[in-house]
Structure formats: structure tokens, C-alpha cells
Design a protein around this motif. Structure first.
Motif, short mmCIF file in Angstrom:
data_model
loop_
_atom_site.label_atom_id
_atom_site.label_comp_id
_atom_site.label_asym_id
_atom_site.label_seq_id
_atom_site.Cartn_x
_atom_site.Cartn_y
_atom_site.Cartn_z
N PRO A 36 31.16 73.84 10.16
CA PRO A 36 32.07 74.65 9.33
C PRO A 36 31.88 76.15 9.56
O PRO A 36 32.84 76.91 9.45
N GLU A 37 30.68 76.58 9.94
CA GLU A 37 30.42 78.01 10.20
C GLU A 37 31.02 78.48 11.51
O GLU A 37 31.48 79.61 11.61
N ILE A 38 30.95 77.62 12.55
CA ILE A 38 31.39 78.11 13.87
C ILE A 38 32.71 77.51 14.33
O ILE A 38 33.33 78.00 15.27
N ASN A 39 33.14 76.41 13.68
CA ASN A 39 34.48 75.86 13.96
C ASN A 39 34.65 75.41 15.40
O ASN A 39 35.71 75.64 16.00
N SER A 40 33.62 74.77 15.95
CA SER A 40 33.72 74.40 17.37
C SER A 40 34.43 73.07 17.59
O SER A 40 34.83 72.77 18.71
N PHE A 41 34.59 72.27 16.56
CA PHE A 41 35.27 70.98 16.72
C PHE A 41 36.65 71.00 16.06
O PHE A 41 36.81 71.54 14.97
N ILE A 42 37.61 70.36 16.72
CA ILE A 42 38.91 70.11 16.08
C ILE A 42 38.89 68.73 15.43
O ILE A 42 39.35 68.55 14.32
N SER A 43 38.32 67.75 16.14
CA SER A 43 38.19 66.40 15.59
C SER A 43 36.79 65.89 15.84
O SER A 43 36.27 66.04 16.94
N VAL A 44 36.17 65.33 14.81
CA VAL A 44 34.88 64.65 14.98
C VAL A 44 35.17 63.16 14.85
O VAL A 44 35.76 62.72 13.86
N THR A 45 34.76 62.40 15.87
CA THR A 45 35.09 60.97 15.89
C THR A 45 33.84 60.16 15.63
O THR A 45 33.34 59.46 16.51
N GLY A 46 33.32 60.28 14.39
CA GLY A 46 32.04 59.67 14.03
C GLY A 46 32.02 58.16 14.19
O GLY A 46 31.09 57.61 14.78
N GLU A 47 33.05 57.51 13.65
CA GLU A 47 33.05 56.04 13.68
C GLU A 47 33.02 55.51 15.10
O GLU A 47 32.22 54.64 15.44
N LEU A 116 31.31 62.53 20.69
CA LEU A 116 31.23 62.82 19.26
C LEU A 116 32.52 63.44 18.73
O LEU A 116 32.73 63.49 17.52
N GLY A 117 33.36 63.93 19.62
CA GLY A 117 34.62 64.51 19.14
C GLY A 117 35.25 65.43 20.14
O GLY A 117 34.82 65.52 21.30
N LYS A 118 36.29 66.12 19.64
CA LYS A 118 37.12 66.98 20.48
C LYS A 118 36.90 68.43 20.06
O LYS A 118 37.00 68.76 18.87
N THR A 119 36.65 69.28 21.04
CA THR A 119 36.27 70.65 20.70
C THR A 119 37.44 71.63 20.72
O THR A 119 38.44 71.41 21.41
N ASN A 120 37.26 72.68 19.97
CA ASN A 120 38.26 73.72 19.81
C ASN A 120 38.48 74.47 21.12
O ASN A 120 37.60 74.49 22.00
N MET A 121 39.60 75.10 21.22
CA MET A 121 39.98 75.75 22.48
C MET A 121 41.15 76.70 22.22
O MET A 121 41.85 76.59 21.23
N ASP A 122 41.35 77.63 23.15
CA ASP A 122 42.56 78.43 23.10
C ASP A 122 43.74 77.51 23.35
O ASP A 122 43.67 76.60 24.19
#
Lengths: 486, 485
Positions: A36-47, A116-122
Motif C-alpha cells: 500500500p505504501e509503494i503501490n507496486s502491484f495492480i493485482s495480487v493473485t494470492g489464491e 504472486l501477481g501483476k505489477t504496476n507500470m506506465d
């Protein structure tokens, strides 16, 4: 376990220190606490991640584990992943769930890796600061006031913050190397054609290339081995065998000829960055390399050529986002033209629109020869610059970026943002591989050294980066951020 | 009154008969449920990439070789950018600057038996778009992408045609070539061949061309002729009334038999062509081209020449019988089965063509197979039946009354009577039953008798129910009657 390299984690899994499930669980918790502090993930796919980890643990229990089985990573949200939202950082694709896996995603999951998920990007990979994301900017774990670089800023920040040991990025004009440099990690852009582009949402097709971002060159070698190779679904992927990239990692650098392009050490280069880079070159000298100055005379045309070719291709590649079949569609269109106009006006962000407009203009009747054709000629000259330089030296070295990470909001003017890529962009135009490794700090912010090699010389390139990391520990430095959650 | 000359150029789109699409593995079969034959590539999904289907390349090269065209070593795919709902990627992948087939020539045959050569500017490969469905959606439009990505070969002619008839003949010649090569089913009703027609008029003798109109998407031989006829008349009237033809795209409406304006040049798209970065240039090595050349089947023009030179058919017969692969194959089987090319040609173009015409059928839909017709002709040639009976047998085959000519001949008792004794006894009976006519015959001048014999022949044939050999009947009657004189 969050500060280990992939290689170390594989050894720990083999030794039974912890399971892939435990490792995955641990990192998912870190992501929950810190992201939440750095906002590096758009989606976390934990399951899905835990299910994949369990499957990997079962494979390991049977004694069938490969070098990547059960190791976690994150994927830039530009890679199509079956059944998972694939947004490309855009409102346009906020609702898009991919019906298929990209080739590299398929390969990594076959190798047993756990995403683990999809990361943020321009948005659509257009940017150098990760500020052009529909999902908000990413912050640099080394300094929360600084950008992480872009466009693979989420991937770089996630690795730097210890949320994942590695991530995949894509690089069209520096989008792996520059954020790797800003976030103090190792990032490799392979030779164009080395890695399949199938399932990677296209920005500029003749420049886009996927590559690994990790804590060490050795980890990059491991990952490249898994994702590289010819793909029948990508005509531009090259039918050429994939060497064992880790096998070359022991070679001595004695006699290595390093060229320093004088154009990469000119005006606008931050003195602290220059000092760190020159110190790194000295380390190479101490390892037996010789250094000389070389010239890449067409370097100053690279940004202009890039900003003709990339937007031209992008303007066409992004035409499919028309509100008809998938992606954002405006409410209550009055007719077809209204549907197109409003869906695209609402779905795309400002920088994406700017590049679509630039590309549409340069391809227009009456402008094509002056812009597009000329830019292709410049591209051939730039490529020739590198081929000529590699007649005399084995590799080229210089700063990855002229400055360390800049402050969030500092580059408001698009042109000053474009100039950030001055050292990285020509490499995509030439199609050669390049790697950025951390070689120092400018205050609290990391500095990256860029190493460039001839087409398909990734084994040598990775070994050269690896030898530096054997001799120094810059790549093991970590930001203060997240340490208390260790 | 001024005399006008029509100038016509055609862009013919031929769907190639590949099993999968030009850039994806999805099937190209016609008529499936909407959107069931479109994969991620055809749908223009984010991240999907095209891969060129080698079969489409081979077919395009075969066409090029068949029209003696230059085959450039390198051809390049370009993107043609425009927005349309049935164009999933927002661009069509085509070949603008470096087409796969260069300049060539096609010979066309005209109704008067003459031929003319029409130059082909080039032919290029491209992908077809999907279809917009305007019915059944209550004011909305449905999109079916099954057709998206079907390979097309667009064949662009020079403006060498001077009449609607020539244009239709050119289209037929292309149809014959592509069906002979087996690179397209040539089915115009299903859209396998469509064409855009460029038409202009100019005063006879004027060197420069008039302003042209392009009529889009005409999909039958007949429509091409009608569209051109209408358009030529429209342009001439316009000019003679003091108006000017504007460069524009028009649509042919077969219901109203007219063309209508779609868009003018000013409204035309700027397609922003540029080389497709997802596809490599196509490089053809000489060995590959030579291999395709050596595997070419006999082409229409070669077949026509062979029919004339080796089989002795007339130019007209040879032209008609070689006009399509199906026709030529049918004829070849009839000829080989009966062993007489001229008789085979007469039957195929006479009895068979007439029956097909009456029922509006193509030769491949003929209820009488080439084998059946060949056997029938053979029975005429070996005197098993006479010509009159043969027509009955043909009707029987057409109606499915029997599987072979022999079966029908037997069932209907049509076998020709050639037994001299049997014919003689029938003749004797007729002479006995016709005393008045015999008397007239005897009293007539010898040179008038020839005509009068017809009555007796008719009676004998009637008595034999048509099965007596007419030549024998004639011969024997003459002998017997003359003996009475």
C-alpha cells in the motif's frame, strides 16, 4: 527469506528450510503489509499463487524439482495471464481478463514458478517514471519521494522492496534497465527476438522485448534460460538454440576489452552518477579488463528516431482498443463514431493519446517519408555504430540513466521525460542486449551501470555483470524501507 | 453525336483455399456459426501476433507463375490502418509497396473467338475482414469474425479493358486460372471471388483517361457487366449534359440495377501504410519458385491449345470446353470414355449444356456424370443405339431412371435393330400396307423419288419403335422400292 536471491531460495527449498507454500505465504503477507505504501502491484493473485506453490511442493517431494520449481516472481501487467486481469496500466483494459497466457508466462509456469501477481507500470509501457499509470504512481523503496523509473516501475520497486525476489519486465526504450537502475536491482534487456513477444501487449513491436529483473546477474541468467527461445507464434522470435546462461558465469574477464562511448559521458550527466560508473569501470580494470574510449557518432539522433518509430507503431497497435470487442466502452454511444471517440478518449491517458497522435501524424500522407522513412534510415546508422564499435571492443559500458531517480512530479514536460532515456533508447533501435547493474548510491538513490554487448552475446554479458557482483556487494544493498517487516 | 470509349480496370479479390487463415491456425470453412472460427489472433486480442501461412504464399506464387508474372525475391506486408467494426485490429495486413506477384498478363477469349491480352499490374496477399450483420439485432449491428483473416489474393489489372464483355471475360479467365490451379473454389455466391471495377469514359481517339469511378464489391459475372453498363451510361449522360465525373467510390445495387455514390475522394481515408513490424519480409528462393513451377497443372490456355491442336476441335469448342476446370475435366472423361473428341464435344455442348441451362445448373451439379455420358456416346458410336434413342437414354440418365446407359437401353428396349432380315420384313410389311404411296412412288420422276422415300422410312422407324438403324432402313427401302419400278 525476502532478501534472498532466486539461487539462494532454490537452495533453501532443496534443503527443506521452508516450503514453497511458506515462502509464498510469507511474501504475500509482505505485499499485504508494505505494498500500500509503494503501490507496486495492480493485482495480487494470492489464491492462484498458493495453489501453484502447493503443486511445486508436490513436485519437489517427488524429487522432480527443476531449478525454478516453487520460486516466486511477479509479472509486469503487460503479460497476458489466463483468467487474470491484464490491464497494461490502462483504464482501457481495467476490465480485461485475458483468455490466454503469454508464451513466457506459459514457460515460467511450466518451469514451476509461482506468480504472486501483476505489477504496476506506465500505461501501455509509455513512460519513464511510472507516473502514467491508471492505478497511480509507484514509489521508489529507496526514497518514497522518488519515482521508481518506468515503464516497468512496479516490477523494479517490488524486487527492491523485497516483495518478490524477481519479476519480468519489458523494455522498449529502457523500460527494464532504467527502473532497475533507479531501484538498485539487476535488469536485462535481451537481444530483440531472443524472447517471444506472443501475449505481451504491444507498444512498439519492433522494439519491445521482455526480460528478467532480479537481485543478481546470476538470477537473470536463470530466468533468461527459462523464457528465451524460438516461438512458432512469434515470427520475429529467432530460431536459435538457447545456451545455458549460468554455465558461462565462471569465465575470467582477463583481456576483456571495454569501450566507453564518449557520447554517454557528456553534458547532462549527473556527477555522482558519473563517479559511481567510473569507479565500477575501475573494478573491471582490476579484474583484468582494458578500457578505451569509443564513439557512437549517431547517438544524438536516437531519441528523435525513437519518438518517430515507437509512436508510429503504437498508433497502429493501439487501434484495436475501439470499444467494440473488449476493453473500455463508453456509456450509451449515439453512433459508431461516438462509440470510437468517447471509448478511446475515456480509456486512454494523456501520454498514450500524445503518442497515438504523434504516430498518426508521422505516418500520414505527405509526412511518411520525412519522418518514418528518415527515422528508419537513422535506425540503420545507429545499429551500424554499435556493430562498428564491437569490431574494436567486446562490450560497452556507461551510465544507465543520466541521473539517479528523480522526484515524483519533477518532470512535467514530456520532452524532458523523453531525455531520461538518452542512454537506453539506442540499444532498442539496434536490437542488441543490455543489462543494468547497481554500482553505487547518489545520496539515498541507487546508480546503475549499463553494459552493452553484440546481438545474442547474453552469455558474455551476464558473466561480465556476474563477475562484478562477485567482486562487490552493491547488488546486496537494500533500502531501509521494509526492513522492519523482515 | 460523339463516340465514346469505355476504359475498365479490375481489382479482383480471390479467397485462397487454404485450410487455415493467413495469419492464424483458425479454420476458413464457410458457413459456421458466427464467431466460432476466430482465435485470439483473428479477434485482435491484446498481445496476439500473426504468423504467415506458407500455403497462402505458395498459392499466390502459383498464380503469379500461371500468368507469367515476375515473382520478386522479397515481398513485404504492410498495415493499412482504418477503423471499422469488422476490422478487429484497426488495420488490415496487406502488401502495399512490395507485393508477392509483379507484372503479368492474362489472355481473355471473346465471343467472336478472338483473344486479347490484359496486363496485370501486380497481385498481393492480404487478410479478409469480418462481416457486419445488420439484420436481427434491433437497430444494432452484429459482428461475425469468422471470415476475418481469410487469405485473399488481390489481382490488380491495368486499365486495359474496353467493354463490359471484356471485363466479364477477364473475370472468367481469372476464375478459370484459380480453379485450374485449385487455389480457390471460385464460388462467387459465397464471396470467394469479388471485384472492384474502375470505370471511366473518354471520347474515342483521346489519349488521356477520363475521371474514373470505382464500383465496390461486385460479386458475379453478370453483375459486373450490368454495373459497367449502367455506370458507362451514367457517365456519358453526365458529360453530355455538361457535367463532370467526380472521382468516387460507388456501390452496385443489383435489385435496382444501378450504382450509387458511397464516398468521394475528399472523404477517402488516409490509410497510413507502413511495414508490419510483426511479420518478417517474405524471401522466396529460386529453388522454391522452380519447385512450384514444375508442379503447375495444365492451365486453361494450354488446355485450349491442346484441344485445338491435338483433338482437332474448333477454336470456339476448345474455348468453351477449357473455360473452367470442371468443364474441362468433364469433357476429358467423356472423351476418354467414348474415344471420340468431336462427338464428346458435341454432346457436352449440345444435349448436356442445354439441359443444364434449362435447369440453371453448373456442370459440377450435373445429374449425368461424365462417365455416364461417355458410355452413352460410346453406344452411339458402336451403333448400339441411334441418335434418336440416344436422346431418350440421356433423358433417362438425367431423370435417374438407370445407373448406366446400357441399363436404360435394355430397360426401354432401345437397342438398335441392325439385323437385315428383321428390317427387311418390316419394310415388306410397310410396302404391303401402303399401296397408294407405292403407286405414287412408282409414277414419280426418278429424281423426285428421293424425297418421297422419307414417308416409308418414317413408317419403318415407327414400326421398329425407333430402334431400326436409319441408314440400313434407307438403303434397303431404296433397293426394294426401286425393284418395284
Amino acid at each position: 527469506m525476502h532478501d534472498k536471491t532466486l539461487t539462494e531460495l532454490a537452495a533453501a527449498l532443496d534443503a527443506g528450510e521452508f516450503s514453497s507454500r511458506e515462502l509464498t505465504q510469507n511474501l504475500l503477507e509482505r505485499i499485504g503489509a508494505l505494498d500500500p505504501e509503494i503501490n507496486s502491484f495492480i493485482s495480487v493473485t494470492g489464491e492462484q499463487a498458493l495453489a501453484a506453490a502447493d503443486a511445486a511442493d508436490a513436485v519437489r517431494a517427488k524429487g522432480n524439482a527443476g531449478p525454478l520449481t516453487g520460486l516466486p516472481l511477479a509479472l509486469k501487467d503487460i503479460f497476458c495471464t489466463l483468467g487474470v486481469k491484464t490491464s497494461c496500466g490502462s483504464r482501457m483494459l481495467d476490465s480485461f481478463v485475458s483468455p490466454y497466457d503469454a508464451t513466457v508466462v506459459e514457460k515460467l509456469s511450466e518451469a514451476g514458478m509461482v506468480s504472486l501477481g501483476k505489477t504496476n507500470m506506465d500505461e501501455f509501457a509509455m513512460g519513464s517514471s511510472n507516473e502514467n499509470s491508471h492505478y497511480g504512481p509507484v514509489k521508489n523503496p529507496w526514497d518514497l519521494n522518488a519515482v521508481p523509473g518506468g515503464s516497468s516501475g512496479g516490477s523494479a520497486a517490488a524486487v527492491a522492496a523485497g516483495l518478490v525476489p524477481a519479476a519480468l519486465g519489458t523494455d522498449t526504450g529502457g523500460s527494464i534497465r532504467q527502473p532497475a537502475s533507479f531501484c538498485g536491482i539487476t535488469g536485462l534487456k535481451p537481444t530483440y527476438g531472443r524472447v517471444s513477444r506472443y501475449g505481451i501487449i504491444a507498444y512498439a513491436s519492433s522494439l519491445d522485448q521482455a526480460g528478467p529483473m532480479a537481485r543478481s546477474a546470476e538470477d537473470c541468467a536463470l530466468l533468461l534460460g527459462a523464457i528465451a527461445g524460438h516461438d512458432l507464434r512469434d515470427s520475429t522470435s529467432v530460431a536459435r538454440g538457447v545456451p545455458d546462461y549460468r554455465e558461462a558465469l565462471g569465465e575470467s574477464l582477463s583481456g576483456l576489452k571495454i569501450g566507453l562511448p564518449k557520447e554517454y559521458f557528456g553534458d547532462g550527466l549527473d556527477p555522482q552518477v558519473e563517479a559511481a560508473v567510473r569507479d565500477a569501470v575501475k573494478v573491471y580494470e582490476s579484474l583484468g579488463a582494458t578500457v578505451r574510449e569509443v564513439s557512437l557518432p549517431h547517438t544524438h539522433h536516437a531519441i528523435r528516431a525513437y519518438y518517430v518509430i515507437a509512436p508510429a507503431e503504437a498508433s497502429s497497435n493501439l487501434s484495436r482498443y475501439d470499444g467494440v470487442r473488449f476493453g473500455h466502452r463508453c456509456e450509451n454511444p449515439t453512433d459508431l463514431i461516438d462509440l470510437y471517440k468517447r471509448s478511446r478518449a475515456e480509456g486512454f491517458g494523456e501520454e498514450v493519446k500524445r503518442r497515438i497522435l504523434m504516430g498518426t501524424h508521422t505516418l500520414s500522407e505527405g509526412f511518411f517519408d520525412a519522418y518514418y522513412k528518415k527515422a528508419q534510415q537513422v535506425r540503420r546508422l545507429i545499429r551500424q555504430d554499435f556493430l562498428d564499435a564491437f569490431e574494436d571492443v567486446d562490450v560497452l559500458m556507461g551510465p544507465t540513466s543520466p541521473t539517479p531517480a528523480f522526484d515524483l512530479g519533477a518532470n512535467k514536460d514530456p520532452v524532458s521525460m523523453y531525455l531520461q532515456d538518452i542512454y537506453t533508447i539506442a540499444i532498442n533501435l539496434a536490437g542488441i542486449p543490455g543489462i543494468s547493474i547497481p554500482v553505487g548510491l547518489a545520496g539515498s538513490r541507487p546508480v546503475g551501470l549499463q553494459i552493452l554487448a553484440p546481438h545474442f552475446a547474453e552469455p558474455q554479458l551476464l558473466n561480465i555483470a556476474h563477475q562484478f557482483q562477485q567482486a562487490t556487494d552493491w547488488h546486496r544493498q537494500q533500502p531501509a524501507f521494509g526492513k522492519e517487516n523482515a | 453525336m460523339m463516340e465514346w470509349e469505355t476504359v475498365i480496370g479490375l481489382e479482383v479479390h480471390v479467397q485462397l483455399a487454404t485450410r487455415s487463415k493467413i495469419f492464424s491456425g483458425a479454420s476458413t470453412a464457410f458457413g459456421a456459426e458466427p464467431n466460432t472460427q476466430a482465435c485470439a489472433v483473428d479477434l485482435g486480442m491484446p498481445g496476439a501476433l500473426p504468423v504467415l501461412n506458407e500455403a497462402a504464399v505458395a498459392m499466390a506464387v502459383q498464380f503469379g507463375l500461371a500468368i507469367d508474372a515476375e515473382i520478386p525475391e522479397v515481398s513485404i506486408f504492410d498495415r493499412k490502418n482504418y477503423f471499422y467494426p469488422d476490422l478487429p485490429k484497426g488495420y488490415q495486413t496487406s502488401q502495399m509497396y512490395h507485393p508477392i506477384v509483379g507484372r503479368g498478363e492474362i489472355e481473355i477469349s471473346l465471343d467472336d473467338g478472338s483473344t486479347k491480352r490484359v496486363r496485370v499490374h501486380h497481385a498481393h496477399l492480404e487478410e479478409d475482414a469480418g462481416k457486419s450483420l445488420h439484420e436481427d439485432f434491433q437497430g444494432m449491428t452484429g459482428i461475425d469474425l469468422n471470415r476475418a483473416g481469410t487469405p485473399l489474393l488481390e489481382i490488380v489489372s491495368e486499365p486495359d479493358m474496353r467493354s463490359a464483355k471484356e471485363a466479364a471475360a477477364y473475370l472468367k479467365a481469372i476464375h478459370a486460372i484459380v480453379t485450374y490451379l485449385g487455389i480457390s473454389d471460385g464460388n462467387m455466391a459465397e464471396g470467394s471471388m469479388r471485384c472492384d471495377v474502375n470505370v471511366s469514359v473518354r471520347p474515342k481517339g483521346q489519349a488521356e483517361f477520363g475521371t474514373r469511378a470505382e464500383i465496390k464489391n461486385v460479386n458475379s459475372f453478370r453483375f459486373v457487366e450490368r454495373a459497367i453498363a449502367f455506370e458507362v451510361e451514367r457517365q456519358i449522360e453526365l458529360i453530355e449534359d455538361g457535367g463532370k465525373v467526380v472521382q468516387e467510390t460507388r456501390l452496385f445495387d443489383p435489385e435496382l440495377d444501378e450504382t450509387r455514390s458511397m464516398r468521394t475522394k475528399e472523404e477517402a481515408n488516409d490509410y497510413r501504410y507502413f511495414p508490419c513490424p510483426d511479420l518478417l519480409p517474405v524471401v522466396l528462393d529460386q529453388a522454391y519458385v522452380d519447385h512450384l513451377r514444375s508442379a503447375l497443372p495444365e492451365l486453361p490456355s494450354e488446355k485450349r491449345a491442346r484441344f485445338q491442336d491435338e483433338l482437332g476441335l474448333s477454336a470456339y469448342d476448345a474455348g468453351v470446353l477449357s473455360s473452367s476446370r470442371e468443364m474441362a475435366e468433364y469433357f476429358d472423361i467423356v472423351k476418354d470414355t467414348c474415344g471420340d473428341a468431336k462427338q464428346a464435344a458435341n454432346w457436352v455442348q449440345g444435349e448436356l449444356a442445354g439441359a443444364l441451362n434449362r435447369e440453371n445448373l453448373d456442370i459440377e451439379q450435373s445429374p449425368v456424370s461424365a462417365q455416364q455420358l461417355g458410355e452413352l456416346v460410346a453406344r452411339v458410336l458402336d451403333d448400339t443405339i441411334n441418335g434418336k434413342a440416344a436422346k431418350q437414354v440421356f433423358q433417362g440418365l438425367w431423370n435417374g431412371e438407370g445407373k448406366t446407359a446400357d441399363e436404360i437401353i435394355k430397360a426401354k428396349g432401345l437397342k438398335q435393330v441392325t439385323d437385315t432380315g428383321a428390317i427387311e420384313s418390316m419394310i415388306d410389311q410397310v410396302i404391303a400396307d401402303s399401296p397408294v404411296q407405292v403407286a405414287q412412288y412408282r409414277d414419280a420422276e426418278p429424281d423426285k423419288r428421293g424425297k418421297m422415300i422419307g414417308y416409308f422410312v418414317g413408317q419403318v422407324m415407327k414400326a421398329s419403335r425407333g430402334t431400326a438403324n436409319p441408314q440400313q432402313v434407307n438403303q434397303l427401302l431404296k433397293e426394294k422400292l426401286d425393284a418395284l419400278c
